[in-house]
Motif scaffolding. Structure first.
Motif, PDB file in Angstrom:
ATOM      1  N   GLY A 109      35.587  -1.694  25.909  1.00  0.00           N
ATOM      2  CA  GLY A 109      36.057  -1.871  27.150  1.00  0.00           C
ATOM      3  C   GLY A 109      36.235  -3.832  27.447  1.00  0.00           C
ATOM      4  O   GLY A 109      36.162  -4.015  28.648  1.00  0.00           O
ATOM      5  N   ARG A 110      36.406  -4.517  26.525  1.00  0.00           N
ATOM      6  CA  ARG A 110      36.647  -5.761  26.550  1.00  0.00           C
ATOM      7  C   ARG A 110      38.084  -6.358  26.451  1.00  0.00           C
ATOM      8  O   ARG A 110      38.806  -5.477  25.924  1.00  0.00           O
ATOM      9  CB  ARG A 110      35.733  -6.308  25.433  1.00  0.00           C
ATOM     10  N   CYS A 111      38.171  -7.324  26.642  1.00  0.00           N
ATOM     11  CA  CYS A 111      39.666  -8.001  26.465  1.00  0.00           C
ATOM     12  C   CYS A 111      40.070  -7.812  24.861  1.00  0.00           C
ATOM     13  O   CYS A 111      39.397  -8.297  24.123  1.00  0.00           O
ATOM     14  CB  CYS A 111      39.319  -9.777  26.812  1.00  0.00           C
ATOM     15  N   VAL A 112      41.066  -7.346  24.688  1.00  0.00           N
ATOM     16  CA  VAL A 112      41.511  -7.014  23.312  1.00  0.00           C
ATOM     17  C   VAL A 112      42.455  -8.340  22.699  1.00  0.00           C
ATOM     18  O   VAL A 112      42.657  -8.159  21.445  1.00  0.00           O
ATOM     19  CB  VAL A 112      42.724  -5.855  23.440  1.00  0.00           C
ATOM     20  N   TYR A 113      42.481  -9.492  23.224  1.00  0.00           N
ATOM     21  CA  TYR A 113      43.051 -10.389  22.776  1.00  0.00           C
ATOM     22  C   TYR A 113      42.337 -11.068  21.738  1.00  0.00           C
ATOM     23  O   TYR A 113      41.090 -11.541  21.809  1.00  0.00           O
ATOM     24  CB  TYR A 113      43.508 -11.635  23.916  1.00  0.00           C
ATOM     25  N   ASN A 114      42.864 -11.108  20.496  1.00  0.00           N
ATOM     26  CA  ASN A 114      42.171 -11.701  19.397  1.00  0.00           C
ATOM     27  C   ASN A 114      42.086 -12.914  19.176  1.00  0.00           C
ATOM     28  O   ASN A 114      43.115 -13.643  18.551  1.00  0.00           O
ATOM     29  CB  ASN A 114      42.542 -10.965  17.990  1.00  0.00           C
ATOM     30  N   SER A 115      41.307 -14.043  19.707  1.00  0.00           N
ATOM     31  CA  SER A 115      41.273 -15.419  19.461  1.00  0.00           C
ATOM     32  C   SER A 115      40.308 -15.865  18.545  1.00  0.00           C
ATOM     33  O   SER A 115      40.192 -17.195  18.618  1.00  0.00           O
ATOM     34  CB  SER A 115      40.946 -16.026  21.050  1.00  0.00           C
TER      35      SER A 115
END
Length: 166
Positions: A109-115
């Motif tokens: 349930g977290r931000c899926v952007y892979n930085s």
């Protein structure tokens, strides 16, 4: 104070040993640390083992080496210190465990952007799978392994794959 009283007091203090943020950039995982050396943690673990406290023994041994510092609090922000951590053993300081890599962000349930190697801690935009900071950034991974990251990306291959957020 008796020997047993001293041991009980030492073990009570050992229970309070948890990872702490560093002085500067405390929200950066690499700045978190234990307020005791690994050798002291192992010594306290042995004392706990001799006293029959297996739960404390396991915790102290785990904290004597590198651990996953992924916050498990339901509401996360880089501006607030977490209260709960994963603390699974890992190979190197600063690494997440296998369950807390960006690959599994959606499941958590977290931000899926892979930085990078860590999951973004910011709150999701209502109805979206990314946070405000990553909204509109292209999540496509280029051939060199870098994330595109362009705002409102218009690269045809990224758009065809349905990756670009516009």
């Amino acid at each position: 104070m008796t020997r047993d009283g001293v041991i009980a007091e030492v073990l009570a203090a050992a229970r309070e040993l948890v990872p702490m943020p560093g002085y500067v950039n405390g929200y950066d995982y690499s700045d978190w640390h234990m307020r005791a050396s690994p050798s002291l943690m192992r010594g306290l673990a042995e004392l706990a083992r001799q006293q029959g406290d297996e739960e404390l023994t396991e915790q102290l041994y785990r904290y004597s080496g590198p651990v996953c510092m992924e916050p498990l609090d339901p509401v996360l922000s880089v501006r607030k210190s977490p209260r709960l951590w994963c603390a699974a053993s890992v190979e190197r300081d600063g690494d997440p465990c296998a369950d807390h890599t960006p690959k599994y962000a959606a499941d958590l349930g977290r931000c899926v952007y892979n930085s990078g190697t860590r999951i973004c801690r910011e709150a999701l935009v209502p109805g979206a799978d990314v946070c405000r900071d990553h909204e509109g950034l292209c999540p496509a991974v280029k051939a060199d392994g870098e994330v595109c990251g362009r705002p409102n990306c218009r690269i045809p291959k990224h758009r065809e794959a349905g990756l670009a957020r516009v």
